[in-house]
Enzyme design. Structure first.
Site, PDB file in Angstrom:
ATOM      1  N   ALA A   1    -136.467  89.936  -9.978  1.00  0.00           N
ATOM      2  CA  ALA A   1    -136.000  91.112 -10.711  1.00  0.00           C
ATOM      3  C   ALA A   1    -134.495  91.288 -10.553  1.00  0.00           C
ATOM      4  O   ALA A   1    -133.792  91.613 -11.518  1.00  0.00           O
ATOM      5  CB  ALA A   1    -136.738  92.358 -10.221  1.00  0.00           C
TER       6      ALA A   1
ATOM      7  N   ASP B   1    -128.210  87.260  -5.253  1.00  0.00           N
ATOM      8  CA  ASP B   1    -128.935  87.346  -6.521  1.00  0.00           C
ATOM      9  C   ASP B   1    -127.986  87.599  -7.684  1.00  0.00           C
ATOM     10  O   ASP B   1    -128.222  87.120  -8.805  1.00  0.00           O
ATOM     11  CB  ASP B   1    -130.006  88.438  -6.447  1.00  0.00           C
ATOM     12  CG  ASP B   1    -131.138  88.065  -5.520  1.00  0.00           C
ATOM     13  OD1 ASP B   1    -131.418  86.863  -5.368  1.00  0.00           O
ATOM     14  OD2 ASP B   1    -131.762  88.977  -4.928  1.00  0.00           O
TER      15      ASP B   1
ATOM     16  N   LEU C   1    -121.437  80.391   0.129  1.00  0.00           N
ATOM     17  CA  LEU C   1    -120.870  80.432   1.481  1.00  0.00           C
ATOM     18  C   LEU C   1    -120.477  81.840   1.904  1.00  0.00           C
ATOM     19  O   LEU C   1    -119.605  82.016   2.757  1.00  0.00           O
ATOM     20  CB  LEU C   1    -119.637  79.520   1.539  1.00  0.00           C
ATOM     21  CG  LEU C   1    -119.827  78.073   1.092  1.00  0.00           C
ATOM     22  CD1 LEU C   1    -118.481  77.357   1.008  1.00  0.00           C
ATOM     23  CD2 LEU C   1    -120.760  77.334   2.043  1.00  0.00           C
TER      24      LEU C   1
END
Length: 292
Positions: A40, A244, A213
């Site tokens: 989501a 995300d 990173l």
């Protein structure tokens, strides 16, 4: 179209002065519920980046399920592939310390109901102009089915190997572009994260790789000369949605025909921007807001 086959959770976000060590109890200052789940989250990020997104997932017939799909619906993500089940909506328990670092535990709930049959139903009509984005928070059989269908249709597949599972190698072998952080890379590659290691792994596997990173940006390898893209300097408030955001923006950039390098550069800036406010989906920037 970007098809995101993945998880929907409600995040329970606890703020603490310091993350607890094993066996330690730490008092917190606040608890907030907010929409989450890697699938989501990445759907919201890709939609805000300017790409059309369809979510394929499961949530519960409960209040958590309604709260968990709030931003997906508000932002215009196509939810016709989201099925409600009698299982409880998945939740994530997120602890954030005073420095903005976090630890996360996930209870899958309804995410376990995402099946191969469901994936076949909602990926009908997939074509070579589409992208399929996956993570590792739903049953692996469903993930592998989606990867197989993407390959058959000539659609690009992007796999964020998070979390790393015992059989994640099966999914990695089928995907076109792999997105991992340093810890995940070391688990799947058996190498300490670096530009040289990323290039070595890509040469061995034939994969494209985006290695994130944290505050040092990301390494792009396997698509020509390796690049280390560094982020703008920021004072982070909350890093929970950064990964995300990176995945969603990278997928959107590739869908919108940016080069790999340009897509990663945009994703690095967007993920940095997402660290400037609290929450995962709440903090994700819109495309017009990512310039520093």
């Amino acid at each position: 179209m970007i098809y995101i086959v993945g998880s929907i959770n409600l995040d329970y976000v606890a703020r603490l002065e310091a993350l607890p060590l094993p066996g330690e109890t730490v008092l917190g200052s606040s608890l907030v519920k907010s929409p989450g789940g890697k699938g989501a989250n990445q759907a919201v990020a890709a939609q805000r980046a300017g790409a059309p997104v369809r979510m394929i997932a499961c949530s519960g017939r409960d209040l958590d399920g309604e709260l968990a799909t709030k931003f997906l619906a508000q932002d215009g993500v196509d939810l016709s592939g989201v099925e409600r089940t009698e299982m409880p909506t998945g939740i994530a328990i997120i602890e954030i310390d005073a420095k903005g670092e976090n630890s996360i535990a996930v209870l899958p709930g309804a995410n376990e109901a995402v099946s191969s049959e469901m994936v076949k139903k909602y990926l009908q009509g997939l074509n070579n102009s589409d992208l399929v984005v996956l993570q590792q928070e739903i049953p692996q059989e469903a993930t592998l089915t989606a990867l197989c269908m993407a390959k058959q249709a000539g659609a690009m597949s992007i796999l964020n190997v998070a979390p790393v599972l015992a059989d994640s190698g099966d999914a990695v072998a089928q995907a076109d572009l792999i997105i991992v952080n340093e810890t995940e890379f070391e688990k799947i590659a058996g190498l300490e994260a670096s530009s040289n290691a990323a290039e070595q792994w890509c040469q061995q596997t034939g994969k494209a790789l985006a290695l994130t990173l944290g505050a040092d940006g990301a390494i792009l390898a396997g698509v020509g000369e390796s690049s280390h893209i560094r982020p703008p300097a920021i004072d982070p408030v909350d890093t929970v949605g950064a990964g995300d955001t990176f995945c969603g923006y990278l997928a959107a950039g590739l869908h919108n025909e940016l080069s790999y390098k340009d897509a990663v550069e945009t994703a690095v800036v967007a993920s940095a921007k997402a660290c400037l406010a609290s929450g995962a989906q709440e903090a994700m920037p819109w495309a017009k807001d990512i310039e520093f």
